[in-house]
Design an enzyme around this catalytic site. Structure first.
Site, PDB file in Angstrom:
ATOM      1  N   CYS A  13       0.813  -1.363   0.218  1.00  0.00           N
ATOM      2  CA  CYS A  13       0.111   0.004  -0.078  1.00  0.00           C
ATOM      3  C   CYS A  13       0.860   1.318   0.074  1.00  0.00           C
ATOM      4  O   CYS A  13       1.765   1.518   0.824  1.00  0.00           O
ATOM      5  CB  CYS A  13      -0.903   0.065   1.224  1.00  0.00           C
ATOM      6  SG  CYS A  13      -1.902   1.545   1.301  1.00  0.00           S
ATOM      7  N   CYS A  16      -0.128   3.382   3.615  1.00  0.00           N
ATOM      8  CA  CYS A  16       0.132   2.749   4.961  1.00  0.00           C
ATOM      9  C   CYS A  16       1.295   1.772   4.871  1.00  0.00           C
ATOM     10  O   CYS A  16       1.585   1.465   6.124  1.00  0.00           O
ATOM     11  CB  CYS A  16      -0.904   2.254   5.578  1.00  0.00           C
ATOM     12  SG  CYS A  16      -1.674   0.839   4.829  1.00  0.00           S
ATOM     13  N   GLN A  84      16.994  16.982 -17.860  1.00  0.00           N
ATOM     14  CA  GLN A  84      16.759  18.163 -16.723  1.00  0.00           C
ATOM     15  C   GLN A  84      15.570  17.540 -15.895  1.00  0.00           C
ATOM     16  O   GLN A  84      15.361  17.927 -14.631  1.00  0.00           O
ATOM     17  CB  GLN A  84      16.461  19.475 -17.381  1.00  0.00           C
ATOM     18  CG  GLN A  84      17.675  20.080 -17.888  1.00  0.00           C
ATOM     19  CD  GLN A  84      17.191  21.198 -18.814  1.00  0.00           C
ATOM     20  OE1 GLN A  84      16.373  21.074 -19.546  1.00  0.00           O
ATOM     21  NE2 GLN A  84      18.467  21.920 -19.031  1.00  0.00           N
ATOM     22  N   PRO A 102      25.736  14.048 -22.238  1.00  0.00           N
ATOM     23  CA  PRO A 102      26.503  14.577 -23.179  1.00  0.00           C
ATOM     24  C   PRO A 102      26.592  15.938 -23.534  1.00  0.00           C
ATOM     25  O   PRO A 102      25.697  16.739 -22.537  1.00  0.00           O
ATOM     26  CB  PRO A 102      25.978  14.018 -24.678  1.00  0.00           C
ATOM     27  CG  PRO A 102      24.347  13.945 -24.292  1.00  0.00           C
ATOM     28  CD  PRO A 102      24.309  13.477 -22.595  1.00  0.00           C
ATOM     29  N   THR A 103      27.478  16.808 -24.276  1.00  0.00           N
ATOM     30  CA  THR A 103      27.330  17.995 -24.256  1.00  0.00           C
ATOM     31  C   THR A 103      26.031  18.661 -24.841  1.00  0.00           C
ATOM     32  O   THR A 103      25.518  18.112 -25.799  1.00  0.00           O
ATOM     33  CB  THR A 103      28.660  18.511 -25.480  1.00  0.00           C
ATOM     34  OG1 THR A 103      29.718  17.827 -24.951  1.00  0.00           O
ATOM     35  CG2 THR A 103      28.672  19.895 -25.561  1.00  0.00           C
ATOM     36  N   GLY A 106      21.991  20.965 -21.613  1.00  0.00           N
ATOM     37  CA  GLY A 106      21.715  22.065 -20.463  1.00  0.00           C
ATOM     38  C   GLY A 106      22.082  21.724 -18.922  1.00  0.00           C
ATOM     39  O   GLY A 106      21.180  22.246 -18.068  1.00  0.00           O
ATOM     40  N   THR A 108      24.334  23.312 -17.013  1.00  0.00           N
ATOM     41  CA  THR A 108      24.594  24.483 -16.368  1.00  0.00           C
ATOM     42  C   THR A 108      23.004  25.451 -16.159  1.00  0.00           C
ATOM     43  O   THR A 108      22.999  25.838 -15.095  1.00  0.00           O
ATOM     44  CB  THR A 108      25.549  25.684 -17.293  1.00  0.00           C
ATOM     45  OG1 THR A 108      26.939  24.903 -17.386  1.00  0.00           O
ATOM     46  CG2 THR A 108      25.723  26.801 -16.433  1.00  0.00           C
ATOM     47  N   GLU A 561      17.111  -9.812 -13.041  1.00  0.00           N
ATOM     48  CA  GLU A 561      16.975 -10.535 -11.947  1.00  0.00           C
ATOM     49  C   GLU A 561      18.437 -10.469 -11.269  1.00  0.00           C
ATOM     50  O   GLU A 561      18.418 -10.473  -9.922  1.00  0.00           O
ATOM     51  CB  GLU A 561      16.648 -11.924 -12.442  1.00  0.00           C
ATOM     52  CG  GLU A 561      15.143 -12.211 -12.604  1.00  0.00           C
ATOM     53  CD  GLU A 561      14.795 -13.619 -12.952  1.00  0.00           C
ATOM     54  OE1 GLU A 561      15.167 -14.591 -12.202  1.00  0.00           O
ATOM     55  OE2 GLU A 561      13.888 -13.637 -13.982  1.00  0.00           O
ATOM     56  N   TYR A 864      18.928 -18.209 -24.263  1.00  0.00           N
ATOM     57  CA  TYR A 864      18.273 -18.544 -22.777  1.00  0.00           C
ATOM     58  C   TYR A 864      18.139 -19.983 -22.796  1.00  0.00           C
ATOM     59  O   TYR A 864      18.070 -20.712 -23.734  1.00  0.00           O
ATOM     60  CB  TYR A 864      16.969 -18.000 -22.658  1.00  0.00           C
ATOM     61  CG  TYR A 864      16.238 -18.262 -21.388  1.00  0.00           C
ATOM     62  CD1 TYR A 864      16.769 -17.690 -20.263  1.00  0.00           C
ATOM     63  CD2 TYR A 864      15.069 -18.977 -21.346  1.00  0.00           C
ATOM     64  CE1 TYR A 864      16.292 -17.788 -18.851  1.00  0.00           C
ATOM     65  CE2 TYR A 864      14.589 -19.073 -20.024  1.00  0.00           C
ATOM     66  CZ  TYR A 864      15.298 -18.457 -18.918  1.00  0.00           C
ATOM     67  OH  TYR A 864      14.713 -18.738 -17.664  1.00  0.00           O
TER      68      TYR A 864
END
Length: 1117
Positions: A13, A16, A84, A102-103, A106, A108, A561, A864
């Site tokens: 839940c 709670c 961001q 990467p460059t 944004g 800064t 897993e 697999y």
């Protein structure tokens, strides 16, 4: 169809932390106790019900993010990018972290707007930049952004401040009269004492490299967010001693503020940077990415004229890599003489670099070493388009005993020891020997002739120069690093790159090609494609506009897993940083699509509890409601249980590891990201683990999807991501039925066994008891099937057997006929056939083989391994084609599918890499370490797969009649290989042709045998598959549990025999409960389970039938 099962989950839940149904969790609702009704606003409902608790944290995050997004938009007229958005959520959750990106996305800008946001909320912020000019630029931008925020006080310091300005700064700084402090890295170093006394709500470091130049700065940064010097010193002391820093008092460790740092360009050195991990839960990351869009081209003609032709074709944006400065000068002179404008790394490089950057030079020339200036030091996504290699980067190692490097000594000596058991027992751990002691040991025991043979044997996939006593190994990592300069993520786009290799030596090229394929899965193309590729490279750069960062990127958490699988995926995605969330390690990677957080659930997190209802299943108004609780493991005795107990029910220890902590950490991370992708194993158990996680996470993040990775490779990952889906609720219901059936019948029968035999270690279940019955029946049949046989060996080495005790000294051979026969290959392995073959060949327990297969799968070597299928996909067929082309045997290719389309394939290698190559890659540290037995099992899989995709060899068979006065037997014997085919991987035994004459008997042996053989582990699994009992995922477990319960043993011939206990247990069960453990009932139940999987049967009706059956057992009590 309901999109949930109705099961109840403890701790799920969102409000709670109590029990909730998966139905409500799927809808994002708290439990019925917290919120009795499903309609209306959840927050209002919880408040009205006076039950608002944990939901408020989630609601607050969403509200705060909406406010932050509006604030962000108000400053730059753009919404936050995907990067961001991800960082903002971490900021709002008061977390410290590294900005890995990467460059051009944004970083800064995010830091500046975050500073204003915190300041507007009444907090204090420090922004740290590497240079004075960047401090001034940041302050200017902040002032611009904060025009409407007059109450935000921005204080900044640079050495260019005038006297009055400096005095004003000093007064405000000492008195704390500022909201945002903008300073340089140098200021941090010089003002340690003052800054250490201040506490900031946020410290944002724009260039962490500049700060890390002095280790003292790390202390200062930690002090600035409220971590005491005592905590720092204690943590550092523990790091030096290798102790656990968790012993430090929580209040001393807990930061009052947040620290956000940009990613480093180089790996931080020393022990001090580890403080970030220990005290803040994150490591300083570096922006690295495996994202590459590179086409490789080989040019065999290695001439300066050809090089010039290619350079003129490429025109501009070229990096030219050469092996030595001497050779580089010769090449550079030739190109300059022919009008190529170029710069050199060995001659005024900084000036040349700037000219190249601005476009006045076409080409930069440098040496291809891993730490070379051109290989690692530059990042110009829009400018660098082409990498040209003058020869293959490679390592040369001496094979002379006196000069050979350690890895050659170790590999050869290890091989030599395999055939010398006594010596091997003496040299138990070669790792502990110094290199010189190892060399002396090699010289002592291995002759020069043997040494040369070992070199040839153990380094078959390297170039061996016998004249110079050298082995040559391609330096694939330098090639990848250098060519990677041409394809970079810029903003939200990935540029196209071309790598051109001038290489005359075919063998060296093939060695590089194999290693590159293993690491990057990149192929090569022809020289004729270059002009087309040049246009492609230009177009990708033209498409990158200045506002490319506006393209929305996603942040995703991927849950697998096992930590091993997470580590494998993080390697081919190239992790940029690692972060600790409670008990979870999370690897962060940057891809073309955005940010990936990769972590592992460590297997099942939930299981049925035992106390509620009937062994964890509540029966309510005709419906069966399973109760799932988090799995607990006792750290003292290793026991697992699910009930809510303060102590271990087996040893009374209070050291309990509860998987609830993993669930909480996963939910915590899910709040940060845009999407959650569950990549648990592609089977029923994996689906259930995925479902358990999904329903727990859905209340905080509705964007949850499931993927299936049938191979742990970049190709397998990309394919899985393209085929995302929702969890298959029918598979989940099927697993629920299996688990409840196992719990009900297994618990009840086990309880009766334990009570009757006074032994708490005993257990029973439908499948294990059925299989125990087979072993017992086989023993009875075996004992009744005795016969006497005589084995003869003829003077040509041929052996044959005849029934009875016969004593003859010669036989006559008659050739009945000779004929050609094409021998069809066996199908590739599935789980039962592989367990059978590996068990027979290597004499290993099937459970151990499954563990080996699990490792091979998780490390990305095979597909697999739990499958009944023998199908080979088109991808698999291409692998066979590629390998046969590489070894010059393409004429032997005969592609076969071997089965119909289905969920799984056969077990096969995932790349055209031979066992010998794989051993080489392990030595070169290209591949993860595998034991010799892992290599043997891989070899078995590889050879069977390759054989399955090849032509049938043709043999000449002789049908012969072997006779004597007392007997005659007919045999068919291959005596000549007429045409080769799959036999190059699985050799065929060919005998010397028989003549019609008498042959002497050189030896004979009479012994007693049985016409009915006992089961081995291998043949028992074959029988389980043949009779449709069990599944690929359970075959080995069933055999293993019979051993663990001491119901069966293996004799000296590795045959299975029941113990006295096993016979008594089966007798007890078969006399009282035969209806529940007989083969037909068990098989019918398997079919019922499968019908639930496909949605044909309702799982509740199947549970009802099982319950009625269980009542019969209860009545028999």
């Amino acid at each position: 169809m309901a999109l949930a099962t109705g099961a109840k989950y403890y701790h799920s839940c969102i409000n709670c932390g109590g029990i909730n149904t998966d139905t409500r969790n799927e809808k994002g609702l708290p439990c019925e106790v917290c919120l009795p009704f499903e309609d209306g606003d959840v927050l209002k409902g919880l408040k009205l019900n006076n039950s608002l608790k944990g939901y408020e944290k989630y609601w607050n995050l969403n509200q705060q993010y909406k406010e932050f997004e509006e604030f962000f938009f108000s400053k730059i007229n753009k919404k936050p990018t995907g990067y961001q958005r991800f960082w903002a959520k971490r900021l709002l959750l008061s977390k410290s972290f590294t900005l890995v990106a990467p460059t051009g996305v944004g970083k800064t800008t995010f830091g500046l707007i975050s500073a204003l946001w915190i300041a507007k909320k009444g907090g204090k912020v420090a922004l740290v930049f590497p240079t004075v000019s960047l401090v001034e630029q940041a302050a200017k931008r902040l002032i611009e952004f904060s025009k409407e925020d007059e109450d935000v006080n921005i204080l900044f310091y640079t050495s260019s401040l005038k006297k009055k300005e400096r005095e004003k700064f000093e007064k405000n700084f000492s008195e704390g009269n500022y909201d945002i402090l903008v300073i340089s890295s140098q200021f941090i170093s010089k003002r340690k004492e003052q800054l250490s006394q201040k506490v900031f709500d946020l410290v944002f470091v724009d260039d962490v490299d500049a700060v890390l130049k002095s280790s003292k700065n790390i202390d200062t940064l930690l002090n600035m967010i409220g971590i005491s010097q005592k905590a720092i010193d204690s943590t550092l002391d523990n790091l030096k001693k290798g102790n656990n820093s968790d012993k430090i008092q929580i209040e001393e460790k807990a930061p009052k503020g947040r620290l956000i740092v940009s990613s480093a360009t180089a790996k931080p050195k020393g022990i001090k940077p580890l403080l970030f991990r220990e005290l803040l839960g994150f490591e300083i990351g570096r922006f690295t990415t495996s994202a590459r869009n590179i086409t490789n081209v080989r040019i065999k003609e290695k001439s300066l004229e050809k090089l010039l032709y290619i350079i003129n074709l490429l025109k501009d944006g070229i990096l030219l890599f050469v092996p030595t400065e001497e050779e580089g000068k010769e090449i550079a002179n030739y190109l300059e003489e022919h009008g190529v404008k170029l710069g050199k790394t060995w001659e005024d490089f900084e000036k040349s670099f700037e000219k190249f950057k601005e476009g006045s030079l076409q080409l930069l020339c440098g040496i291809y070493s891993y730490y070379g200036k051109l290989v690692r030091g530059i990042d110009l996504p829009l400018r660098i388009k082409f990498a040209v290699f003058w020869g293959t980067p490679s390592f040369k190692f001496s094979t002379k005993l006196e000069n050979a490097p350690r890895f050659i000594l170790e590999r050869n000596f290890q091989d030599y020891l395999e055939n010398n058991p006594k010596l091997k027992a003496y040299f138990k751990d070669l790792q502990r020997l110094s290199t010189e002691k190892l060399r002396k040991s090699v010289e002592k025991y291995i002759s020069p002739e043997t040494w040369e043979k070992l070199i040839q044997k153990n380094f078959p996939t390297t170039k061996f120069d016998k004249e110079k006593n050298l082995i040559v190994i391609p330096d694939v990592y330098t090639y990848i690093q250098a060519s990677g300069r041409t394809s970079r993520i810029f903003g939200t786009s990935l540029t196209k790159g071309i790598s051109i290799l001038f290489e005359e030596d075919d063998s060296l090229f093939e060695l590089l090609k194999a290693r590159l394929l293993y690491l990057t899965e990149e192929e090569w193309t022809e020289e004729g494609e270059i002009e087309h590729l040049v246009k492609e490279a230009e177009e990708t750069r033209k498409a990158i506009s200045t506002d490319s960062s506006s393209k929305d990127m996603k942040s995703r958490m991927i849950i697998v897993e096992s930590p091993t699988k997470a580590q494998t995926i993080s390697k081919f995605l190239e992790k940029s940083s690692t972060r600790r969330y409670g008990s979870l390690m999370v690897h962060e990677s940057i891809t073309q699509e955005g940010i990936l957080l990769l972590t592992a659930s460590k297997g099942h997190l939930y299981d049925l509890e035992t106390k509620t209802g009937l062994h964890g299943v509540e029966i309510n108004d005709g419906r069966f409601i399973p109760y799932y609780n988090s799995i607990k493991r006792c750290s003292s005795c290793g026991a697992q249980f699910t009930d809510e107990l303060p102590r271990c029910p087996y040893c009374n220890s209070d050291k309990i590891d509860d998987k609830k902590k993993i669930l909480e950490a996963l939910r915590d991370i899910a709040m940060e990201v845009d999407e959650v992708i569950i990549a648990t194993d592609p089977d029923v158990e994996g689906e259930k683990i995925g479902w358990d996680i999904s329903q727990y996470i859905k209340p905080v993040n509705k964007n949850v999807q499931r993927i299936e990775m049938h191979e742990i490779t970049k190709f397998g990952f990309d394919k899985a991501i393209r085929n995302r889906r929702n969890c298959d609720v029918n598979l989940v219901k099927s697993q629920i039925v299996r688990r409840i059936e196992d719990r009900w019948v297994g618990f009840e029968l086990s309880l009766r066994l334990q009570k009757n035999f006074q032994n708490s270690n005993l257990s029973a279940g439908r499948v294990q008891s059925t299989v125990l019955g087979w072993i017992l029946e086989k023993e009875i049949e075996h004992s009744k099937s005795k016969k006497t046989v005589t084995q003869f060996t003829l003077d040509n080495g041929f052996k044959f057997e005849v029934d009875g005790k016969i004593d003859v000294d010669e036989v006559e051979v008659e050739i009945v006929e000779e004929k050609e026969q094409a021998l069809s290959p066996l199908p590739p392995f599935n789980t039962p056939s592989l367990l059978t073959a590996a068990s027979q060949q290597f004499k290993l327990p099937v459970q151990q083989i499954m563990e080996i297969l699990q490792t091979l799968f998780e490390l990305g070597f095979i597909t697999y391994h739990r499958t009944d299928s023998t199908r080979i996909s088109s991808t698999g067929q291409k692998i066979a084609r590629s390998y046969l082309e590489k070894i010059g045997k393409i004429t032997l290719l005969s592609e076969r599918e071997w089965g119909k389309e289905g969920a799984h394939e056969a077990i096969r290698p995932v790349k055209p890499i031979s066992p010998e190559e794989l051993s080489e890659f392990i030595t070169e540290k290209i591949a993860a370490y595998l034991s010799p037995m892992h290599i043997k099992v891989y070899s078995l899989i590889f050879n069977r797969f390759m054989a399955s995709q090849m032509t049938s060899p043709v043999v000449i068979n002789q049908k012969i009649l072997i006779k004597n006065g007392s007997f005659q037997v007919e045999r068919e014997v291959p005596v000549k290989l007429q045409e080769e085919g799959w036999n190059i991987f699985n050799p065929i035994t060919v005998y010397t042709p028989f003549e019609e004459k008498k042959y002497s008997v050189v030896s004979k042996r009479t012994y007693t045998t049985h016409t009915v053989p006992l089961f081995t582990q291998a043949s028992l699994i074959e029988e389980m598959q043949k009779r449709n009992i069990g599944r690929p995922s359970t075959y080995a477990k069933i055999v293993d549990i019979l051993f663990k319960r001491k119901y069966i043993i293996e004799d000296v011939y590795k045959r299975l025999r029941t113990t006295a206990l096993g016979r008594k247990v089966y007798s007890y069960l078969s006399e009282r409960y035969m209806n529940y453990i007989n083969e037909e009932t068990t098989r019918q139940l398997e079919k019922l389970m499968e019908s639930v999987e496909t949605g044909e049967k309702d799982y509740q009706s199947v549970l009802k039938n099982l319950y009625e059956e269980l009542n019969e057992i209860l009545i028999k009590n």
